[in-house]
Design an enzyme around this catalytic site. Structure first.
Site, short mmCIF file in Angstrom:
data_model
loop_
_atom_site.label_atom_id
_atom_site.label_comp_id
_atom_site.label_asym_id
_atom_site.label_seq_id
_atom_site.Cartn_x
_atom_site.Cartn_y
_atom_site.Cartn_z
CG ASP A 1 -0.80 13.18 2.85
OD1 ASP A 1 -1.06 12.01 1.54
OD2 ASP A 1 -1.13 13.11 4.03
CB ALA B 1 -16.31 15.14 -3.36
CD GLU B 2 -11.80 10.11 -0.81
OE1 GLU B 2 -10.96 10.00 -1.49
OE2 GLU B 2 -12.07 10.54 0.47
NE ARG C 1 4.58 -0.44 2.98
CZ ARG C 1 5.16 -0.86 4.27
NH1 ARG C 1 5.05 -0.92 5.70
NH2 ARG C 1 6.26 -0.97 3.62
CB SER D 1 -14.56 3.04 -2.09
OG SER D 1 -14.39 3.96 -1.49
CG ASN D 2 -11.28 6.69 -3.52
OD1 ASN D 2 -11.04 7.80 -4.50
ND2 ASN D 2 -10.47 7.05 -2.16
CG LEU E 1 5.15 4.58 -1.60
CD1 LEU E 1 3.96 5.09 -2.43
CD2 LEU E 1 4.78 3.13 -1.38
CG HIS F 1 -4.49 13.46 1.68
ND1 HIS F 1 -4.81 12.77 2.79
CD2 HIS F 1 -4.90 14.74 2.63
CE1 HIS F 1 -4.40 13.12 3.79
NE2 HIS F 1 -4.53 14.62 3.83
C1 GAR Z 1 -9.82 7.72 1.01
O1 GAR Z 1 -10.33 7.82 1.77
C2 GAR Z 1 -8.59 8.08 0.73
O2 GAR Z 1 -8.65 8.93 0.55
C3 GAR Z 1 -7.58 7.47 2.11
O3 GAR Z 1 -8.47 7.17 2.33
C4 GAR Z 1 -9.68 6.29 2.07
C5 GAR Z 1 -9.42 4.79 1.66
O4 GAR Z 1 -10.58 4.74 1.09
N1 GAR Z 1 -6.17 7.73 1.77
C6 GAR Z 1 -5.66 9.12 2.58
O5 GAR Z 1 -5.55 8.91 3.63
C7 GAR Z 1 -3.99 8.39 2.35
N2 GAR Z 1 -4.11 9.49 3.07
P1 GAR Z 1 -11.11 3.51 0.20
O6 GAR Z 1 -10.11 2.46 0.24
O7 GAR Z 1 -12.28 2.52 0.27
O8 GAR Z 1 -10.69 3.89 -1.13
#
Ligand code: GAR
Length: 223
Positions: free
Chosen positions: A153, A181-182, A99, A21-22, A101, A117
């Site tokens: 992170d 919010a992301e 994953r 989704s991001n 890196l 994050h």
């Molecule tokens: C999101 O909440 C992102 O911030 C998190 O995984 C989710 C992915 O959702 N990422 C982490 O936790 C990385 N440390 P998405 O696939 O719908 O974007």
């Protein structure tokens, strides 16, 4: 003759592992006029990632790179760098890329590799951020976009957004509020990096012309 030279937008690769989704919020933002980056490639380390199908349907170049088919982490990351270089990628946006890196990869792409994050870093690195925020009794939660360093992170923070924690929140309801919010801050953060407005200086991100580098999505009414 005063001829303006067209400047090329940085080519961005988005790396995902799941629903993406991001990634979708970045792709949609990049379609708007004046957005300073081009989404040139979407890669998933799980070829069955639903986000990859969505990106393909958008007509974007996509690639499934099943990490299980590589000898080790270094092998996978080396091949990944090769693919990214061949595609002339300038910037990498990790979007739910679950994953770790290698140091080599992070060094190769230093200050050209960003991540989102779901916590207000440096709090709650790692997994299960929302349940851990609830368990800690936090009244505010949120998300961060940061440049990637070799520790998980960790890295200079580009943008953050805060959301309230409600008394009756579950990890899922809080995650949904943070995710909203992301989707707002990630396109903004990528735009700031792609346009050169966000720069790492002394391991902190300085934003040119910033009035306020943070997006606070709620303002508590103080008594
Ligand atoms: C999101 O909440 C992102 O911030 C998190 O995984 C989710 C992915 O959702 N990422 C982490 O936790 C990385 N440390 P998405 O696939 O719908 O974007």
């Amino acid at each position: 003759m005063n001829q303006s030279i067209p400047t090329k937008k940085p080519r961005v690769a988005i790396l995902i592992s799941g629903r993406g989704s991001n990634m979708m919020s970045l792709v949609e933002a990049a379609k708007t006029s004046g957005y300073p980056a081009e989404i040139a490639l979407v890669i998933a380390n799980r070829p069955e990632a639903p986000g990859l199908e969505w990106a393909k349907a958008q007509g974007l170049p996509t690639l499934g790179m099943d990490h299980k088919l590589y000898e080790n982490r270094a092998h996978f990351d080396g091949q990944l760098t090769g693919v990214l270089q061949t595609a002339k990628i300038d910037l990498i946006a990790l979007a739910g890329f679950m994953r770790l890196l290698t140091e080599d990869f992070v060094t190769t792409w230093r200050d050209r590799l960003i991540n989102i994050h779901p916590s207000l870093l440096p709090s709650f690195k790692g997994l299960n951020t929302h349940q851990r925020a609830l368990d800690a009794g936090c009244k505010v939660a949120g998300c961060s976009v940061h440049f990637v360093r070799s520790k998980m992170d960790v890295g200079p923070i580009i943008a953050q957004a805060a959301v309230p924690v409600h008394a009756d929140d579950s990890a899922d309801t809080l995650a949904a509020r943070v995710l909203e919010a992301e989707h707002k801050i990630y396109p903004n953060a990528l735009a700031m990096v792609a346009s050169g407005r966000a720069k790492v200086i002394g391991e902190q991100v300085k934003i040119a012309d910033a009035i306020n580098q943070h997006m606070t999505l709620f303002s508590p009414k103080l008594p």
